[in-house]
Design a protein around this motif. Structure first.
Motif, PDB file in Angstrom:
ATOM      1  N   TYR A  97     -50.665-142.727  59.377  1.00  0.00           N
ATOM      2  CA  TYR A  97     -50.292-141.307  59.406  1.00  0.00           C
ATOM      3  C   TYR A  97     -49.067-141.057  58.533  1.00  0.00           C
ATOM      4  O   TYR A  97     -49.046-140.123  57.721  1.00  0.00           O
ATOM      5  N   LEU A 101     -48.935-138.873  55.127  1.00  0.00           N
ATOM      6  CA  LEU A 101     -48.042-137.718  55.151  1.00  0.00           C
ATOM      7  C   LEU A 101     -47.120-137.708  53.939  1.00  0.00           C
ATOM      8  O   LEU A 101     -46.811-136.643  53.386  1.00  0.00           O
ATOM      9  N   THR A 175     -57.469-128.897  58.838  1.00  0.00           N
ATOM     10  CA  THR A 175     -56.009-129.021  58.829  1.00  0.00           C
ATOM     11  C   THR A 175     -55.458-130.005  57.798  1.00  0.00           C
ATOM     12  O   THR A 175     -54.242-130.087  57.634  1.00  0.00           O
ATOM     13  N   TRP A 178     -53.860-135.881  56.529  1.00  0.00           N
ATOM     14  CA  TRP A 178     -52.825-136.514  57.346  1.00  0.00           C
ATOM     15  C   TRP A 178     -52.885-136.044  58.794  1.00  0.00           C
ATOM     16  O   TRP A 178     -52.650-136.817  59.716  1.00  0.00           O
ATOM     17  N   SER A 179     -53.204-134.759  59.001  1.00  0.00           N
ATOM     18  CA  SER A 179     -53.239-134.248  60.373  1.00  0.00           C
ATOM     19  C   SER A 179     -54.431-134.806  61.147  1.00  0.00           C
ATOM     20  O   SER A 179     -54.392-134.896  62.379  1.00  0.00           O
ATOM     21  N   LEU A 182     -53.121-137.777  62.616  1.00  0.00           N
ATOM     22  CA  LEU A 182     -52.201-137.412  63.700  1.00  0.00           C
ATOM     23  C   LEU A 182     -52.986-137.186  64.983  1.00  0.00           C
ATOM     24  O   LEU A 182     -52.554-137.585  66.077  1.00  0.00           O
TER      25      LEU A 182
END
Length: 438
Positions: A97, A101, A175, A178-179, A182
């Protein structure tokens, strides 16, 4: 503390629920890269073989760690190693993550590939909870109910890759990349918490902290426990390895569970690259395959309890063989879909049967046998995707269907292994009489 004051925590049902939830969350890492492979291909310009290594990497540590961690259940009951594996997976996904990001999309390039492999390997630790959970659940349940209990554990837990393959691309689409990871991070934290409260050790392992071994066994028997360990981790591994029937079971699981994992991460690439489907169509087809194989595993375990593990294994492997032949030879979309579902059904039913056979053939080292079978069997998920990618590198686009000939070979070898078990099941194995399972 007095013996009578020992308060046993947990019950077969609550522990089955906790172990299933923990494995469900941990097994999701098997689909860490498969549903998003096309994004990494676009950003990093990966070859088909590189894709195969990437999507298969979470299975490497997940497979190898199953062996010692599965065997450790015979020493510690399973709770601690289960939590250790989930936390290791949490660290891997957290690292991924953070990497995405900070690097995606502008700085994610070929130099990032080794880091993706390393983080995928660490995140794959969660898949190793399977062999721990098999041992933990086996100690809680009587032999006559183990097939169904282990099929529920494995079947519902195995449904995780299908749900991840379906949900993760949707989250990423809405989204961002990266999300999406998450979301995976949040799910594994939830899994750790739920398992912490539900995943208790079997009575023997709770009693042994308060009394000597024979007294602990007597008290555990009074609580309905039937299986008991005979030694530590390495003793369990060596003892189970000395039972030659452990190794045919490894081969069966390599074909069916390892093969299932391999297809779960490879099918999105196959559908998009060979039949040029839309990404969401590929995701739905892959998720349908994964969920079918997972849920039908529960039925396969119940059938194995009633009809015998070897008989159900033969039937399911024949179904798998037929589906693999169709997928290899078909040039038609819907015929290939039918072949995919036959392969999924055969694999799922067989997986339910295999772990009915483990405590039957290796009753004095269930954890060790579960480690060998679950660990080396899971390696199929790591070994097969690069082979499928290699067919594409060698034969071009036509290599996509030709690659499924690997499953024809695996199915034939597995049928031979079951035949060997059937021919020798009345013989004495490791001092225990093996009789037909009915």
């Amino acid at each position: 503390m007095a013996q009578n004051d020992v308060n046993i925590q947990g019950s077969p049902r609550s522990v089955l629920a906790g172990a299933t939830i923990g494995f469900f969350i941990g097994a999701g890492s098997v689909s860490l890269y498969g549903p998003t492979a096309h994004i990494f291909v676009q950003a990093m310009h990966l070859s088909p073989t590189q894709i195969g290594w990437l999507v298969g990497m979470p299975m490497l540590t997940g497979a190898l760690l199953r062996i010692p961690f599965g065997a450790s259940v015979d020493h510690n009951g399973g709770r601690v190693p289960f939590l250790v594996l989930l936390v290791a997976s949490l660290v891997g996904i957290a690292g991924l993550y953070w990497m995405l990001l900070t690097l995606y999309p502008n700085h994610l390039d070929a130099h990032s590939y080794p880091y993706l492999l390393a983080l995928g390997a660490l995140a794959g630790s969660g898949i190793a909870t399977f062999s721990v959970g098999v041992g933990q659940v086996s100690y809680w349940y009587p032999r006559k109910k183990q097939g169904e209990a282990l099929a529920v554990f494995g079947g519902l837990g195995d449904s995780s890759p299908g749900f991840v393959a379906l949900i993760l691309p949707s989250v990423i689409l809405m989204t961002g990349l990266w999300s999406g990871y998450l979301f995976s991070l949040a799910m594994i934290i939830l899994g750790i918490l739920l398992y912490y409260f539900l995943g208790k050790n079997a009575p023997y392992f709770q009693y042994i902290h308060h009394m000597e071994k024979n007294a602990a066994i007597d008290h555990a028997k009074a609580n309905g426990e039937e299986l008991f360990p005979t030694g530590g981790v390495w003793h369990s591994l060596s003892l189970s390895a000395s039972h030659w029937r452990t190794w045919p079971l490894v081969g069966l699981y390599f074909t069916n569970f390892g093969g299932f994992l391999a297809l779960t991460v490879w099918l999105p690439t196959f559908w998009e690259s060979y039949y040029h489907t839309k990404t969401m169509t590929a995701v739905i087809l892959t998720a349908s395959f994964s969920l079918l194989a997972a849920f039908i595993r529960v039925w396969g375990g119940a059938l194995a309890d009633r009809e015998g593990g070897e008989k159900i294994a033969i039937i399911s492997l024949t179904i798998l063989l037929g589906g693999a032949v169709i997928m290899t030879l078909s040039q038609t979309f819907w015929l290939t879909v039918i072949g995919e579902f036959l392969v999924g059904a055969g694999m799922g039913i067989n997986n339910g049967a295999v772990f009915k056979l483990v405590p039957h053939y290796v009753p004095d080292a269930v954890g060790g046998a579960s480690g060998w079978v679950g660990g080396l069997g899971c390696l199929g998920g790591f070994a097969v995707p690069p082979l499928l990618g290699g067919f594409v590198d060698r034969f071009g686009t036509q290599g996509y269907p030709l690659g499924y000939s690997v499953y024809i070979g695996l199915a034939v070898v597995s049928l031979l292994l079951v035949w060997i078990l059937v021919r020798t099941r009345d013989h004495v194995a490791g001092g225990h009489s093996i009789s037909p399972m009915h």
